[in-house]
Motif scaffolding. Structure first.
Motif, PDB file in Angstrom:
ATOM      1  N   ASP A  15       3.515   6.145  -5.482  1.00 15.98           N
ATOM      2  CA  ASP A  15       3.268   6.293  -6.927  1.00 15.98           C
ATOM      3  C   ASP A  15       2.155   7.300  -7.174  1.00 15.98           C
ATOM      4  O   ASP A  15       2.258   8.183  -8.032  1.00 15.98           O
ATOM      5  CB  ASP A  15       2.855   4.947  -7.543  1.00 15.98           C
ATOM      6  CG  ASP A  15       4.020   3.977  -7.607  1.00 15.98           C
ATOM      7  OD1 ASP A  15       5.174   4.414  -7.396  1.00 15.98           O
ATOM      8  OD2 ASP A  15       3.780   2.776  -7.847  1.00 15.98           O
ATOM      9  N   ARG A  16       1.089   7.154  -6.423  1.00 12.43           N
ATOM     10  CA  ARG A  16      -0.101   7.984  -6.602  1.00 12.43           C
ATOM     11  C   ARG A  16       0.211   9.471  -6.339  1.00 12.43           C
ATOM     12  O   ARG A  16      -0.188  10.350  -7.108  1.00 12.43           O
ATOM     13  CB  ARG A  16      -1.174   7.480  -5.624  1.00 12.43           C
ATOM     14  CG  ARG A  16      -2.394   8.304  -5.550  1.00 12.43           C
ATOM     15  CD  ARG A  16      -3.188   8.194  -6.825  1.00 12.43           C
ATOM     16  NE  ARG A  16      -4.306   9.129  -6.763  1.00 12.43           N
ATOM     17  CZ  ARG A  16      -5.008   9.511  -7.799  1.00 12.43           C
ATOM     18  NH1 ARG A  16      -4.730   9.035  -8.987  1.00 12.43           N
ATOM     19  NH2 ARG A  16      -5.988  10.360  -7.656  1.00 12.43           N
ATOM     20  N   GLU A  62       0.827  -1.213   0.000  1.00  9.40           N
ATOM     21  CA  GLU A  62       0.000   0.000   0.000  1.00  9.40           C
ATOM     22  C   GLU A  62       0.863   1.265   0.000  1.00  9.40           C
ATOM     23  O   GLU A  62       0.538   2.259  -0.635  1.00  9.40           O
ATOM     24  CB  GLU A  62      -0.911   0.008   1.232  1.00  9.40           C
ATOM     25  CG  GLU A  62      -2.140  -0.865   1.102  1.00  9.40           C
ATOM     26  CD  GLU A  62      -3.180  -0.274   0.143  1.00  9.40           C
ATOM     27  OE1 GLU A  62      -3.561   0.899   0.348  1.00  9.40           O
ATOM     28  OE2 GLU A  62      -3.591  -0.960  -0.794  1.00  9.40           O
ATOM     29  N   ARG A 107      -6.531   9.571  -0.361  1.00 10.02           N
ATOM     30  CA  ARG A 107      -6.212   9.998  -1.728  1.00 10.02           C
ATOM     31  C   ARG A 107      -7.337  10.844  -2.313  1.00 10.02           C
ATOM     32  O   ARG A 107      -7.087  11.860  -2.972  1.00 10.02           O
ATOM     33  CB  ARG A 107      -5.930   8.777  -2.610  1.00 10.02           C
ATOM     34  CG  ARG A 107      -4.678   8.013  -2.204  1.00 10.02           C
ATOM     35  CD  ARG A 107      -4.205   7.114  -3.333  1.00 10.02           C
ATOM     36  NE  ARG A 107      -5.299   6.379  -3.960  1.00 10.02           N
ATOM     37  CZ  ARG A 107      -5.584   5.101  -3.709  1.00 10.02           C
ATOM     38  NH1 ARG A 107      -4.843   4.410  -2.859  1.00 10.02           N
ATOM     39  NH2 ARG A 107      -6.585   4.512  -4.310  1.00 10.02           N
ATOM     40  N   SER A 108      -8.568  10.446  -2.044  1.00 10.53           N
ATOM     41  CA  SER A 108      -9.708  11.235  -2.548  1.00 10.53           C
ATOM     42  C   SER A 108      -9.719  12.610  -1.913  1.00 10.53           C
ATOM     43  O   SER A 108      -9.955  13.618  -2.590  1.00 10.53           O
ATOM     44  CB  SER A 108     -11.035  10.538  -2.249  1.00 10.53           C
ATOM     45  OG  SER A 108     -10.961   9.188  -2.599  1.00 10.53           O
ATOM     46  N   GLU A 126       2.169  10.741  -9.177  1.00  8.40           N
ATOM     47  CA  GLU A 126       1.320  10.879 -10.378  1.00  8.40           C
ATOM     48  C   GLU A 126       0.588  12.202 -10.414  1.00  8.40           C
ATOM     49  O   GLU A 126       0.386  12.786 -11.475  1.00  8.40           O
ATOM     50  CB  GLU A 126       0.256   9.777 -10.374  1.00  8.40           C
ATOM     51  CG  GLU A 126       0.576   8.554 -11.208  1.00  8.40           C
ATOM     52  CD  GLU A 126      -0.376   7.431 -10.851  1.00  8.40           C
ATOM     53  OE1 GLU A 126       0.115   6.290 -10.764  1.00  8.40           O
ATOM     54  OE2 GLU A 126      -1.574   7.697 -10.621  1.00  8.40           O
ATOM     55  N   ILE A 127       0.155  12.677  -9.254  1.00 10.19           N
ATOM     56  CA  ILE A 127      -0.613  13.919  -9.258  1.00 10.19           C
ATOM     57  C   ILE A 127       0.288  15.148  -9.146  1.00 10.19           C
ATOM     58  O   ILE A 127      -0.175  16.256  -8.890  1.00 10.19           O
ATOM     59  CB  ILE A 127      -1.709  13.939  -8.155  1.00 10.19           C
ATOM     60  CG1 ILE A 127      -1.080  13.812  -6.763  1.00 10.19           C
ATOM     61  CG2 ILE A 127      -2.730  12.832  -8.384  1.00 10.19           C
ATOM     62  CD1 ILE A 127      -2.101  13.927  -5.634  1.00 10.19           C
ATOM     63  N   ASN A 173      -6.590   4.536   2.975  1.00 14.33           N
ATOM     64  CA  ASN A 173      -5.713   5.159   1.982  1.00 14.33           C
ATOM     65  C   ASN A 173      -6.518   5.732   0.819  1.00 14.33           C
ATOM     66  O   ASN A 173      -6.182   6.793   0.292  1.00 14.33           O
ATOM     67  CB  ASN A 173      -4.687   4.144   1.470  1.00 14.33           C
ATOM     68  CG  ASN A 173      -3.847   3.578   2.594  1.00 14.33           C
ATOM     69  OD1 ASN A 173      -3.635   4.252   3.607  1.00 14.33           O
ATOM     70  ND2 ASN A 173      -3.384   2.351   2.438  1.00 14.33           N
ATOM     71  N   PHE A 174      -7.597   5.037   0.454  1.00 13.84           N
ATOM     72  CA  PHE A 174      -8.476   5.543  -0.598  1.00 13.84           C
ATOM     73  C   PHE A 174      -9.110   6.861  -0.165  1.00 13.84           C
ATOM     74  O   PHE A 174      -9.140   7.837  -0.932  1.00 13.84           O
ATOM     75  CB  PHE A 174      -9.562   4.506  -0.928  1.00 13.84           C
ATOM     76  CG  PHE A 174     -10.513   4.965  -1.991  1.00 13.84           C
ATOM     77  CD1 PHE A 174     -10.170   4.881  -3.337  1.00 13.84           C
ATOM     78  CD2 PHE A 174     -11.744   5.520  -1.647  1.00 13.84           C
ATOM     79  CE1 PHE A 174     -11.034   5.332  -4.320  1.00 13.84           C
ATOM     80  CE2 PHE A 174     -12.614   5.982  -2.630  1.00 13.84           C
ATOM     81  CZ  PHE A 174     -12.263   5.879  -3.969  1.00 13.84           C
ATOM     82  N   ASP A 213      -6.967  14.721  -3.459  1.00 14.06           N
ATOM     83  CA  ASP A 213      -7.362  15.195  -4.796  1.00 14.06           C
ATOM     84  C   ASP A 213      -8.271  16.401  -4.678  1.00 14.06           C
ATOM     85  O   ASP A 213      -8.100  17.415  -5.362  1.00 14.06           O
ATOM     86  CB  ASP A 213      -8.115  14.087  -5.550  1.00 14.06           C
ATOM     87  CG  ASP A 213      -7.174  12.997  -6.057  1.00 14.06           C
ATOM     88  OD1 ASP A 213      -5.950  13.240  -6.077  1.00 14.06           O
ATOM     89  OD2 ASP A 213      -7.667  11.910  -6.418  1.00 14.06           O
ATOM     90  N   LEU A 244       2.137   1.941  -3.455  1.00 16.16           N
ATOM     91  CA  LEU A 244       1.051   2.492  -4.275  1.00 16.16           C
ATOM     92  C   LEU A 244       0.828   3.964  -3.953  1.00 16.16           C
ATOM     93  O   LEU A 244       0.610   4.795  -4.844  1.00 16.16           O
ATOM     94  CB  LEU A 244      -0.256   1.728  -4.003  1.00 16.16           C
ATOM     95  CG  LEU A 244      -0.384   0.331  -4.586  1.00 16.16           C
ATOM     96  CD1 LEU A 244      -1.680  -0.326  -4.117  1.00 16.16           C
ATOM     97  CD2 LEU A 244      -0.352   0.415  -6.122  1.00 16.16           C
ATOM     98  N   LEU A 245       0.883   4.275  -2.663  1.00 14.39           N
ATOM     99  CA  LEU A 245       0.636   5.647  -2.214  1.00 14.39           C
ATOM    100  C   LEU A 245       1.707   6.594  -2.753  1.00 14.39           C
ATOM    101  O   LEU A 245       1.408   7.701  -3.224  1.00 14.39           O
ATOM    102  CB  LEU A 245       0.631   5.655  -0.681  1.00 14.39           C
ATOM    103  CG  LEU A 245      -0.076   6.799   0.028  1.00 14.39           C
ATOM    104  CD1 LEU A 245      -1.524   6.905  -0.425  1.00 14.39           C
ATOM    105  CD2 LEU A 245      -0.026   6.562   1.547  1.00 14.39           C
TER     106      LEU A 245
END
Ligand code: PLP
Length: 384
Positions: free
Chosen positions: A306-307, A300, A368-369, A310-311, A364-365, A372, A303-304
């Motif tokens: 990377d995310r 996780e 991330r939301s 990415e932004i 984590n979702f 954003d 992934l975090l």
């Protein structure tokens, strides 16, 4: 502490009887203007601010803890084993590397272990050096034990440069050197060569704080492997992170048995309760099951990272259960906006950075939301 509340009650509870108003308490002058440790403990849906393991102990462990506590409870009229031998045997077995109970020493969280180390090897007229940004409790414990703190710097990408480190240690000659690996709040792991280089020149003790050792990519690269060569090296570990046992307060060290004997000079008698010793032993017996959460958390985490990249934000490379990300012109505004969306992260690290603990996939979702959304709303105001 940047996020601490002012220590309450230093001046407001001691009204003088002659009516001249409140008199300050006679707190030590070197502490009077400080704030206590104060990561906010807020009732928020998603709490990602103190690097706890998001997975509660499994039911089988809870049942075994309850049984062990119940057995110990029948003997609570007696003091606990002052040397905590059985727990130390379990810790040695868990660590491996040929260590025995005589090489280990537990206390109420690794912070207490570090405090005991500074009481023995630091103190008035002595100094401790750390490479910052790093764990904020190291200089705090130095101060409370009247040990002079020397701040050396990490590189811009949060590494410890071996040449600069050797230069700092040989020129400052500190009684204690702290190396935090992987580092909090940056997540950076140090190559063992850096630890070796520092041990080779340090005039006193070297404390490697490995609170996040279980989350590293190469778990064989631990300073435990250097213990046979460096009798003044101390490796500090905790059960608060990977073992999901922050509430039980168990930390420990591994070092030469002479270092452990020195701990007896300062530890309070019976410092580790029989309940704590029993709980820790049961948790160690479940280490396979507990550490399986580490694999999930590390996946996780990656992934975090990377995310976040990415932004268009920066994320520091992490070998821990948290990610340092940024940078923001106004990090407090981002922290607050995330909190307004039910996500608590930490204002930690150099100006502009925030630290988020890796939670469950659902947490984590949500993080991330929320991030954003916050970036969308505050865009120009907060991005640097
Ligand atoms: C969390 C942490 C500790 C652990 O403290 P405990 O007292 O064992 O809960 C120690 N060192 C570092 C660097 C940490 O991040």
């Amino acid at each position: 502490m940047t996020d601490g509340a002012r220590t309450p009650g230093l001046t407001d509870s001691a009204a003088a009887s002659d009516g001249t108003g409140p008199r300050p308490l006679p707190v030590r002058a070197d502490l009077a203007d400080r704030a206590g440790y104060g990561a906010p403990q807020l009732e928020v849906a998603v709490r990602l601010n103190t690097n706890e393991n998001p997975y509660p102990p499994p039911a089988s462990l809870v049942a075994d803890i309850a049984a062990a506590v119940s057995a110990v409870a029948a003997g609570l009229n007696r003091y606990p084993d002052r040397e905590a031998w059985q727990l130390r045997e379990s810790l040695a077995r868990y660590l491996g590397h040929g260590l025995t109970a005589a090489h280990t020493w537990p206390a109420n969280g690794s912070n207490e272990v570090i405090q005991q180390l500074l009481q023995v090897f630091g103190g008035p007229g002595r100094s401790a050096l750390g490479f910052e940004p790093s764990y904020s409790m190291h200089p705090v414990i130095a101060r409370t034990t009247a040990t002079r703190w020397i701040s050396a710097q990490r590189t811009a990408d949060f590494r410890v440069d071996p040449v600069a480190a050797v230069r700092a240690v040989t020129s400052q000659r500190p009684d204690i050197v702290f190396l935090t690996s992987p580092n909090n709040p940056t997540g950076t792991a140090l190559p063992l060569a850096v630890v070796e280089a520092v041990c080779a020149v340090a005039p006193g003790m070297v404390i490697v704080d490995e609170a996040y050792a279980e989350f590293t990519r190469d778990r064989s690269a631990t300073a435990l492997t250097l213990l046979p060569r460096f009798p003044r090296l101390v490796v500090v570990r905790t059960m608060s992170k990977a073992f999901a046992l922050a509430g039980a307060r168990v930390g420990y060290l591994a070092a030469d048995p002479d270092v452990v004997r020195a701990m007896l000079l300062v530890r309070l008698p019976y410092h580790l309760s029989a309940l704590t010793q029993a709980v820790a032993r049961v948790a160690l017996a479940h280490s396979g099951e507990l550490l399986s959460t580490v694999t999930a958390i590390c996946a996780e985490r990656d992934l975090l990272v990377d995310r976040v990249r990415e932004i268009g934000l920066t994320a520091a490379d992490s070998e821990t259960n948290f990610v340092l990300f940024g940078t923001f012109a106004d990090r407090h505004a981002v922290w607050q906006a995330l909190l307004d969306r039910g996500v608590l992260v930490r204002e930690a690290g150099p100006p502009g950075w925030l630290r988020v603990t890796v939670g469950t996939p659902a947490e984590n979702f949500t993080f991330r939301s929320a991030l954003d959304e916050v970036l969308g709303t505050l865009a120009r105001k907060v991005r640097r």
